[in-house]
Design a protein around this motif. Sequence first.
Motif, short mmCIF file in Angstrom:
data_model
loop_
_atom_site.label_atom_id
_atom_site.label_comp_id
_atom_site.label_asym_id
_atom_site.label_seq_id
_atom_site.Cartn_x
_atom_site.Cartn_y
_atom_site.Cartn_z
N ASN A 1 0.81 -1.22 0.00
CA ASN A 1 0.00 0.00 0.00
C ASN A 1 0.84 1.27 0.00
N CYS A 2 2.10 1.18 0.37
CA CYS A 2 3.04 2.29 0.30
C CYS A 2 4.40 1.69 -0.02
N LEU A 3 5.07 2.23 -1.00
CA LEU A 3 6.31 1.61 -1.46
C LEU A 3 7.48 2.58 -1.36
N PRO A 4 8.20 2.58 -0.22
CA PRO A 4 9.39 3.42 -0.13
C PRO A 4 10.42 2.97 -1.16
N SER A 5 11.18 3.89 -1.67
CA SER A 5 12.19 3.58 -2.68
C SER A 5 13.55 4.05 -2.20
N VAL A 6 14.51 3.13 -2.22
CA VAL A 6 15.89 3.41 -1.81
C VAL A 6 16.74 3.41 -3.06
N ASP A 7 17.50 4.48 -3.27
CA ASP A 7 18.37 4.61 -4.44
C ASP A 7 19.80 4.31 -4.02
N VAL A 8 20.47 3.42 -4.76
CA VAL A 8 21.88 3.14 -4.51
C VAL A 8 22.69 3.54 -5.74
N GLU A 9 24.02 3.57 -5.59
CA GLU A 9 24.88 4.16 -6.60
C GLU A 9 25.10 3.31 -7.85
N SER A 10 24.98 1.98 -7.73
CA SER A 10 25.32 1.14 -8.87
C SER A 10 24.52 -0.16 -8.87
N PRO A 11 24.42 -0.80 -10.04
CA PRO A 11 23.75 -2.10 -10.11
C PRO A 11 24.44 -3.15 -9.23
N GLU A 12 25.74 -3.05 -9.09
CA GLU A 12 26.48 -4.00 -8.25
C GLU A 12 26.06 -3.88 -6.79
N ILE A 13 25.91 -2.66 -6.29
CA ILE A 13 25.46 -2.45 -4.91
C ILE A 13 24.02 -2.94 -4.78
N LEU A 14 23.18 -2.65 -5.77
CA LEU A 14 21.79 -3.10 -5.74
C LEU A 14 21.73 -4.62 -5.57
N ARG A 15 22.49 -5.35 -6.37
CA ARG A 15 22.48 -6.82 -6.29
C ARG A 15 23.02 -7.31 -4.94
N ARG A 16 24.05 -6.65 -4.44
CA ARG A 16 24.61 -7.03 -3.14
C ARG A 16 23.59 -6.82 -2.02
N LYS A 17 22.87 -5.70 -2.07
CA LYS A 17 21.88 -5.41 -1.03
C LYS A 17 20.72 -6.41 -1.07
N LEU A 18 20.41 -6.97 -2.24
CA LEU A 18 19.32 -7.92 -2.37
C LEU A 18 19.70 -9.35 -1.95
N ASP A 19 20.99 -9.60 -1.84
CA ASP A 19 21.45 -10.95 -1.53
C ASP A 19 20.85 -11.44 -0.21
N GLY A 20 20.14 -12.55 -0.26
CA GLY A 20 19.56 -13.15 0.93
C GLY A 20 18.20 -12.60 1.32
N LEU A 21 17.70 -11.59 0.61
CA LEU A 21 16.39 -11.01 0.93
C LEU A 21 15.29 -11.70 0.15
N GLN A 22 14.06 -11.57 0.62
CA GLN A 22 12.90 -12.10 -0.09
C GLN A 22 12.55 -11.13 -1.22
N ILE A 23 12.73 -11.55 -2.46
CA ILE A 23 12.49 -10.69 -3.61
C ILE A 23 11.01 -10.81 -4.00
N VAL A 24 10.33 -9.67 -4.12
CA VAL A 24 8.92 -9.68 -4.53
C VAL A 24 8.73 -9.11 -5.94
N PHE A 25 9.74 -8.47 -6.49
CA PHE A 25 9.77 -8.02 -7.88
C PHE A 25 11.22 -8.12 -8.31
N PRO A 26 11.54 -8.97 -9.31
CA PRO A 26 12.94 -9.20 -9.66
C PRO A 26 13.60 -7.98 -10.28
N VAL A 27 14.92 -7.97 -10.27
CA VAL A 27 15.69 -6.88 -10.87
C VAL A 27 15.29 -6.77 -12.34
N THR A 28 14.82 -5.57 -12.70
CA THR A 28 14.31 -5.30 -14.04
C THR A 28 14.77 -3.92 -14.46
N ARG A 29 15.17 -3.81 -15.70
CA ARG A 29 15.51 -2.47 -16.21
C ARG A 29 14.23 -1.78 -16.62
N ILE A 30 14.03 -0.58 -16.07
CA ILE A 30 12.89 0.26 -16.43
C ILE A 30 13.47 1.63 -16.77
#
Length: 117
Positions: free
Chosen positions: A64-93
Amino acid sequence: MNCRIRSMYLCVLDMERAIAFYEAFFEQPVTVRDDIYSVFDVGGFRLGLFAFRKKKEPHTFGTNCLPSVDVESPEILRRKLDGLQIVFPVTRIGMHWVAEFADSEGNHIEITAPAAE
């Protein structure tokens, strides 16, 4: 009109678990620790954690509310997702890589990183 959004809060079931989750995610300690309302200062933005049950307030978890966190690079994004429950996969938009994960309390959080042109 000149307005800004400088803070938001997420409802949590277990304050200590939520603090531990966000300390690991943001790689920094909680700024204000409290049983009812704890706060992280994230680059000048106040992210609160609210133990809503202790105040007997209703809440629905999810998207119902979707906070968005911006990181500096795709590499950091993938590292931050490691081990988390993914509800929408990494997608280029457009010019960003975007994904969503569930935090320790069931809240959905978006994470983005710039894509190369």
